[in-house]
Design an enzyme around this catalytic site. Structure first.
Site, PDB file in Angstrom:
ATOM      1  N   HIS A   1      25.779  18.729  44.598  1.00  0.00           N
ATOM      2  CA  HIS A   1      24.400  18.255  44.756  1.00  0.00           C
ATOM      3  C   HIS A   1      23.437  19.401  44.451  1.00  0.00           C
ATOM      4  CE1 HIS A   1      25.341  14.590  47.266  1.00  0.00           C
ATOM      5  NE2 HIS A   1      26.430  15.296  47.534  1.00  0.00           N
TER       6      HIS A   1
ATOM      7  N   HIS B   1      31.753  16.628  43.143  1.00  0.00           N
ATOM      8  CA  HIS B   1      30.383  16.729  42.617  1.00  0.00           C
ATOM      9  C   HIS B   1      29.624  17.792  43.386  1.00  0.00           C
ATOM     10  CE1 HIS B   1      30.581  13.569  45.675  1.00  0.00           C
ATOM     11  NE2 HIS B   1      29.369  13.939  46.052  1.00  0.00           N
TER      12      HIS B   1
END
Ligand code: AMP
Ligand code: ZN
Length: 134
Positions: free
Chosen positions: A101, A99
């Site tokens: 951020h 992922h």
């Protein structure tokens, strides 16, 4: 990955505050935000980290970070944006599904995405250069 929470969120099996979705990614609000608007870009296919992410998705993820970062910053009137991506426990990764951020920033917000700068010595520089160019 059967037991991966981000697989479930990315594919809509678990509801999330979704800012954007396409065939490859879902962008959601982080449940433990570092700042107002902290968002996560999740690929819909499982890759534990950047090294496992196929090149094509890695490229698309960065383009999406650019687009969503601009959209978030524009919508919230932020002064800046940190794009952070952790790989491995030692680097602060806690969810082992790749992922990115997106952390909107404002002047003086005190959000801690920082480090104390060291000093690059000649010895360490030479060591690293020789290892990388070996
Ligand atoms: P990292 O430390 O880079 O692995 O980041 C994991 C991030 O996921 C943290 O910022 C958490 O607050 C966030 N997080 C964990 N579980 C959820 C969830 N179910 N929904 C949204 N964000 C989550
Ligand atoms: Zn996953």
């Amino acid at each position: 990955m059967d037991n991966c929470i981000f697989c479930k969120i990315a594919n809509g099996e678990i509801p999330s505050a979704t800012l954007y979705e396409d065939g490859d990614f879902r962008v959601i609000l982080d449940l433990g935000p570092a700042s107002k608007g902290h968002a996560l870009i999740l690929p819909k296919t499982h890759a534990a980290n950047l090294y496992e992410l196929p090149d094509e998705l890695a490229a698309k993820a960065m383009v999406l970070a650019k687009k969503m970062g601009a959209k978030l910053s524009g919508a919230l009137g932020s002064d800046g944006l940190n794009v952070v991506q952790n790989n491995g426990k030692a680097a602060g990764q806690t969810v082992f599904h790749f992922h990115i951020h997106l952390i909107p920033r404002n002047q003086g917000d005190g959000v801690g995405v920082s480090w104390t700068p060291g000093k690059l010595t000649d010895e360490v520089k030479e060591e690293i250069l020789s290892k990388i160019h070996a």
